[in-house]
Design a protein around this motif. Sequence first.
Motif, PDB file in Angstrom:
ATOM      1  N   UNK A   1     -64.058  72.380   5.131  1.00  0.00           N
ATOM      2  CA  UNK A   1     -63.761  71.356   6.133  1.00  0.00           C
ATOM      3  C   UNK A   1     -64.796  70.238   6.118  1.00  0.00           C
TER       4      UNK A   1
ATOM      5  N   UNK B   1     -57.977  73.851   1.067  1.00  0.00           N
ATOM      6  CA  UNK B   1     -57.108  74.303  -0.011  1.00  0.00           C
ATOM      7  C   UNK B   1     -57.909  75.044  -1.081  1.00  0.00           C
TER       8      UNK B   1
ATOM      9  N   UNK C   1     -55.787  77.680  14.850  1.00  0.00           N
ATOM     10  CA  UNK C   1     -55.091  76.665  14.074  1.00  0.00           C
ATOM     11  C   UNK C   1     -53.640  77.083  13.923  1.00  0.00           C
TER      12      UNK C   1
ATOM     13  N   UNK D   1     -54.724  69.529  12.795  1.00  0.00           N
ATOM     14  CA  UNK D   1     -55.885  70.349  12.432  1.00  0.00           C
ATOM     15  C   UNK D   1     -55.424  71.657  11.804  1.00  0.00           C
ATOM     16  N   UNK D   2     -54.368  72.244  12.371  1.00  0.00           N
ATOM     17  CA  UNK D   2     -53.843  73.491  11.825  1.00  0.00           C
ATOM     18  C   UNK D   2     -53.268  73.266  10.431  1.00  0.00           C
ATOM     19  N   UNK D   3     -52.580  72.136  10.262  1.00  0.00           N
ATOM     20  CA  UNK D   3     -52.018  71.827   8.952  1.00  0.00           C
ATOM     21  C   UNK D   3     -53.136  71.678   7.929  1.00  0.00           C
ATOM     22  N   UNK D   4     -54.177  70.944   8.290  1.00  0.00           N
ATOM     23  CA  UNK D   4     -55.296  70.739   7.372  1.00  0.00           C
ATOM     24  C   UNK D   4     -55.959  72.069   7.047  1.00  0.00           C
ATOM     25  N   UNK D   5     -56.062  72.911   8.060  1.00  0.00           N
ATOM     26  CA  UNK D   5     -56.697  74.205   7.864  1.00  0.00           C
ATOM     27  C   UNK D   5     -55.872  75.099   6.949  1.00  0.00           C
ATOM     28  N   UNK D   6     -54.562  74.841   6.869  1.00  0.00           N
ATOM     29  CA  UNK D   6     -53.714  75.610   5.966  1.00  0.00           C
ATOM     30  C   UNK D   6     -53.691  74.992   4.572  1.00  0.00           C
ATOM     31  N   UNK D   7     -54.524  73.999   4.350  1.00  0.00           N
ATOM     32  CA  UNK D   7     -54.637  73.396   3.026  1.00  0.00           C
ATOM     33  C   UNK D   7     -53.695  72.233   2.786  1.00  0.00           C
ATOM     34  N   UNK D   8     -53.070  71.739   3.855  1.00  0.00           N
ATOM     35  CA  UNK D   8     -52.141  70.617   3.705  1.00  0.00           C
ATOM     36  C   UNK D   8     -52.906  69.309   3.904  1.00  0.00           C
TER      37      UNK D   8
END
Lengths: 519, 314
Positions: A53, A74, A89, B187-194
């Motif tokens: 992050x 990712x 999240x 934030x959740x999307x980013x945390x899932x690698x999106x």
Amino acid sequence: MKDFLEMRNIVKRFPGVVANNRVNLTIRAGEIHALLGENGAGKSTLMQILYGFHSMDSGEIRMDGKQIRLDSPKDAIALGIGMVHQEFMLVRPFTVVENTVLGMREGRGPLLDLEQASRKLQELSNRHGLALDPAARVGSLPIGVQQRVEILKLLYRDASLLILDEPTAVLTPQEKDQLFAILRKLKQDGRSVVIVTHKLKEIMECADRVTVMRDGQVVATREVRETSEHELTRLMVGRDVNLRAIKPERKPGAAVLQVKDLRVEDESGREKVCGLSLEVHAGEILGVAGVDGNGQSELAEALLHLRRIEGGQVIVNGADVTSRSVAEHRAGGISYVPADRRRVGSVPEMSVADNAILGQQRKYVRGLFRDLDEARKSAEKLTARFGIRGSGIDQGAGKLSGGNLQKLILGREILRGSAVLVVEQPTRGLDVGAVESVWQELIRARQEGKAILLISAELDELLNLADRIAVMFEGRIMGIVDAVAASVEVIGLMMAGIRPAGAANTGATMKEAPSGETV
Amino acid sequence: MNGPSFVLSAFVVTWLTASLRLAGPVLLAALGETFAEQSGVLNVGIEGTMLLGALASFLVSFYSGMIWASLIAAVLAGIAANLFLAWMYVTIRANQVVSGLVFNVFAVGVASTVYRKAMGDSALPESIAMFQPLHIPGLTRIPILGPVLFGQTILFYATLLLACIAYFILFKTNLGLALRASGENPAAAASAGISVARMRYLGTLISGAGAGMAGGYLVLAQVGLFRESIVSGQGFIALGIVIFGRWNPLKAAVAAMVFGACDALQLSLQIFGSHVPSQLLLALPYIVTILAISGLFGGKAVQPAALMVPYDRE
């Protein structure tokens, strides 16, 4: 056990601070590793770097001896690193299975295969004993179950390193035990777990090793069985502390705040406080325990009339104040220390002096103009009396540390001279020293005869400060117990909505005057 | 057939045919906008984008006479314009509503300037080749429904097909899930690698394509010429249709038909003569749209939680 992951000489700077200063951390395969430190010690930043992050300014990360690059979550996910953030999240309108497969590429190419994913999820949840309905909407699940979803998400991705940031903050004591059992099982699978926490008891209970951070640096790494709570505290704070509040004996006086059959709704019209009654006496601290989100905030807001009261009565010193405006309310004898210091309790862009008189600004006027001299004088008095350290009263309040800002708000509310003080999460996010002084001020206010309603998610705080503890669950009071005689187990059960035999079984007021014992 | 019933059936046929015809462009714009909003971007700039799409298709059709090339030009113009908007919304993280509104004003200036430069100051508006209604043999002879359902241009059927495709992408694919997650909880999307930024760029560009094509639709299937007032608020109506359709392409199709029906009703009533003042009739579709999005009927609309909230990882 062999070293699995190594972070070497990690440096991360934010404007004005070095969040991580040459930090070293080694995590072994199949261990539960605790990362301990006060708020602002740099633990979360370090973990955010490990999850991709944040980028680091210098340093290197090795996994199984090979250097790895983590530019985004990712990359971390691809390497088997997963994280459960303090704020989950999760996409609330999505189902459990939709949240699980989010961001993954598998199955039928670009098409979603939710049935197959549900089957796999069900299998995983059976294997790890994490009961779940894959088709349930996440937003409708209790917090404890949402955490389960987060953990299953990581297992679904077959993470070999699981990072959990303050995982127990939102759990009842029983849910916490369940979580630790799950973590131990994951450890036996050969996975590594990092828990970020500032709670010593939990470390002693479940971790194998602990790394202590202070001011952005690693102070020490210890085997848990070779250390003690005492040593860890000293390492974390940098000095000896004994967090025990000494509460002088005091006979409570008459009932000052009476709440009768109060009903309050949230923004979407759901009832959050459902016919709640309680009484707080002069010179008494009534603690309100409960997992966050069970109506505590709505109760506090309704008492201050920041939220509409749908039904019931609020009585202060015998006068019905149910339908007064906020200003009348505050003038009429209720002071409030809200949970959110920076957005509700203060105006961070304004000076310490202005914040010190916030809400009483009408008192400091000369004709049409503000009486700045008087205002400054009273602000000076406040900062001196409550030991608020900063660069003076002209400094922006937002620049104060959390502890000093809290003392400013608390001091302002105490000095108003109201009979009732409603305090919400007064020490959340504060370091040990600040917690000590906030506790002392609250006890002092109790000695002065104020009726204090203390809403807190920290059981330790309630056991130390409160005379009686009321446990809230889904908008109702499950029972009120004497703090001296209270057991954590009983309170924990009530927090989960189970009323143990023998506990006071109504939310109504206690008839006899409660006792104020010394702890 | 006797007199009054013939008049009535002629009225109904005219009304319903026009309803569907008028629903087409707003639906196209609304479909694109649905993607933008599901990704977390409120793209108010579709009004101006429609105008630019209309201009592009008119010019290409005027100079080349190739009708399909004109339509493609409209789509490309929409995408190009929205590349700028996406940069403002996502990279710069500017206020989305203000950026979009200012862009609309800018688009009017660009369109009128380019049109005058290209066409000169000729007083007569030039007309161009247009898509014609298909009149599918046999089916059009079904009473009332025949001419209504099977007498539309190919663009109308293409738009309905696109609505189905849009629904499928949003709700049945990984991409759709990732896009919606970016609009609900970035934030959740980013945390899932999106990559939230990529999803929002994509959503904005799709809305640009939809709005551009909608502009082309106006020129090539409805009006046959270009003027500055050709869009006259239909982009804004599309914003309402997205809400009325609860961010769902299929429901948006129904919502667009309702709007089209109201719009066509006022046209038909004017043609057939009515005692209601024409100003009031003109306002009808807009009043219905406002009522539809007010939440007074059919429950309050719940928009994507992170709509209009810029996302910054650090």
